[in-house]
Write a protein that holds these residues in place. Structure first.
Motif, short mmCIF file in Angstrom:
data_model
loop_
_atom_site.label_atom_id
_atom_site.label_comp_id
_atom_site.label_asym_id
_atom_site.label_seq_id
_atom_site.Cartn_x
_atom_site.Cartn_y
_atom_site.Cartn_z
N THR A 141 0.89 -1.29 0.05
CA THR A 141 0.14 0.06 -0.04
C THR A 141 0.89 1.06 -0.04
N PRO A 142 0.63 2.26 -0.91
CA PRO A 142 1.81 3.35 -1.22
C PRO A 142 1.54 4.54 -0.32
N LEU A 143 1.21 4.08 1.16
CA LEU A 143 0.98 5.06 2.22
C LEU A 143 2.14 5.17 3.19
N THR A 144 2.53 6.37 3.52
CA THR A 144 3.63 6.73 4.46
C THR A 144 2.97 7.73 5.56
N VAL A 145 3.40 7.37 6.98
CA VAL A 145 2.87 8.29 7.98
C VAL A 145 4.23 8.58 8.52
N ALA A 146 4.33 10.02 9.14
CA ALA A 146 5.76 10.14 9.88
C ALA A 146 5.52 11.18 10.71
N VAL A 147 6.77 11.20 11.61
CA VAL A 147 6.72 12.41 12.66
C VAL A 147 8.13 12.91 12.82
N ASP A 148 7.91 14.19 12.99
CA ASP A 148 9.33 15.09 13.42
C ASP A 148 9.30 15.64 14.43
N LEU A 149 10.44 15.98 15.12
CA LEU A 149 10.59 16.78 16.36
C LEU A 149 11.80 17.42 16.38
N ASP A 150 11.88 18.84 16.91
CA ASP A 150 13.05 19.45 16.82
C ASP A 150 13.68 18.93 18.22
N VAL A 151 14.91 18.62 18.38
CA VAL A 151 15.83 18.20 19.41
C VAL A 151 16.20 19.23 20.28
N THR A 152 16.52 20.50 19.67
CA THR A 152 16.74 21.61 20.73
C THR A 152 15.92 22.68 19.99
N ARG A 153 15.40 23.49 21.08
CA ARG A 153 14.85 24.97 20.72
C ARG A 153 15.77 25.72 20.15
N TYR A 154 14.97 26.95 19.36
CA TYR A 154 15.87 27.82 18.48
C TYR A 154 15.12 29.14 18.44
N GLU A 155 15.71 30.50 18.58
CA GLU A 155 15.16 31.58 18.67
C GLU A 155 14.69 32.15 17.03
N THR A 156 13.69 32.79 17.11
CA THR A 156 13.12 33.30 16.04
C THR A 156 12.63 34.96 16.36
N ALA A 157 12.29 35.68 15.33
CA ALA A 157 11.83 36.99 15.90
C ALA A 157 10.25 36.70 16.47
N SER A 158 9.59 35.98 16.43
CA SER A 158 8.42 35.58 17.26
C SER A 158 8.69 34.85 18.39
N GLY A 159 9.77 34.47 18.86
CA GLY A 159 10.10 33.72 20.19
C GLY A 159 10.58 32.41 19.67
N ASP A 160 10.77 31.71 21.05
CA ASP A 160 11.58 30.53 20.91
C ASP A 160 10.53 29.42 20.15
N ARG A 161 11.13 28.58 19.66
CA ARG A 161 10.52 27.36 18.67
C ARG A 161 11.15 25.92 18.94
N ARG A 162 10.36 25.06 19.35
CA ARG A 162 10.59 23.69 19.36
C ARG A 162 9.46 22.76 18.70
N VAL A 163 9.48 22.31 17.56
CA VAL A 163 8.23 21.93 16.81
C VAL A 163 7.88 20.63 16.88
#
Length: 304
Positions: A213-235
């Motif tokens: 079946t040509p189906l793929t499921v996935a999950v990602d996560l940021d290992v570390t937080r990083y800073e942007t203009a709108s504040g810290d992010r870890r997605v």
């Protein structure tokens, strides 16, 4: 797929998502694409635009990315001391970073199913900044302030050599990936803007390798937080991809969530159409929640 792609990308887009992924991809893949994402609900506001060309033919890859990152930070009067109201009103910062990035991707297979790769990058960027009086900024929507930032001219270019590094493990239907981007953290405008180092891990399950079946499921996560203009992010990002009609039509959906700093989430949907074997037209849209994320992207790809 919401950005859940570190363990999935194996075409020329792997030059961005995870350079090691090229080792598990087609003999040749090339793409030309354009995308934009913006947050304009309220300050802080941000608009990211990207145009790129990428080519992958293992064990090598080449990429050219043209990026424009424009952001507006909210005026913060806490540092104004005893200045009067008029003085405190002179300070909504607007900045725009224009970057050209040339990359060469190199791959190495350590053992069957275990790959590593790096994208060596020459990055040339120009930071342009201005300030808009708070009274004036209060009368303008964030989208118009972002337009103002994009139209800024002048500035001196900064040149940097940087690299991304990645690894991919493929065993049966399971794919595990990790990537580190902007490893030297290039600075622009005498340190006024830094491309933050980002480390992200991902896992994907490809049902085509088990049931067909040509189906793929996935999950990602940021290992570390990083800073942007709108504040810290870890997605954290989750997504899925399904191919139909003997891989003539692909559909995707996903979501991403920021787990630190300002609450932020967005949903995504995408579509690929293959009018003939090896030729693809791709598109995606982004829509956000409380932060008002919105964006789109289109691409053409040739792969065989």
């Amino acid at each position: 797929m919401g950005g859940a792609f570190v363990a999935v990308a194996n075409d020329s887009s792997a030059t961005w998502w995870n350079p090691a992924g090229l080792a598990d991809g087609p003999f040749l893949d090339t793409a030309l694409a354009r995308a934009t994402t913006e947050v304009t609900e309220e300050l802080p506001a941000r608009r990211d635009q990207a145009t790129w060309f990428a080519l992958g033919t293992p064990p090598f890859g080449f990429s050219y990315y043209r990026l424009k990152i424009t952001d507006i930070r909210p005026f913060d009067p806490t540092g104004a001391g005893d200045a009067d109201r008029e003085d405190r009103g002179a300070g909504v910062p607007v900045q725009s970073l224009a970057v050209r990035q040339f990359g060469a991707t190199l791959l190495q297979t350590l053992l069957p199913g275990i790959h590593v790769g790096t994208t060596l990058k020459y990055v040339r960027g120009t930071l342009r900044t201005t300030e808009v009086a708070a009274a004036e900024a209060a009368t303008l929507p964030p989208s118009e302030l972002l337009d103002l930032g994009e139209d800024l001219e002048g500035g001196e270019a900064d040149d940097h050599f940087d690299l991304d590094v990645g690894a991919l493990v493929v065993t049966g239907p399971l794919r595990l990936g990790i990537v580190g981007r902007n490893m030297t953290e290039p600075e622009f405008g005498e340190g006024a803007f830094t491309l933050p180092r980002q480390v992200r891990a991902g896992a994907a399950f490809d049902l085509a390798r088990t049931s067909g079946t040509p189906l793929t499921v996935a999950v990602d996560l940021d290992v570390t937080r990083y800073e942007t203009a709108s504040g810290d992010r870890r997605v954290v990002a989750v997504g899925g991809e399904q191919w139909l009609f003997t891989r003539r039509l692909g559909i995707r959906a996903g979501a991403r969530f920021n787990t630190v700093g300002v609450e932020d989430q967005a949903g995504t949907a995408g579509l690929s159409v293959s009018p003939r074997s090896g030729f693809y037209i791709d598109g995606h849209v982004v829509r956000g929640g409380s932060s008002g994320d919105r964006g789109w992207g289109v691409a053409t790809r040739v792969s065989f």
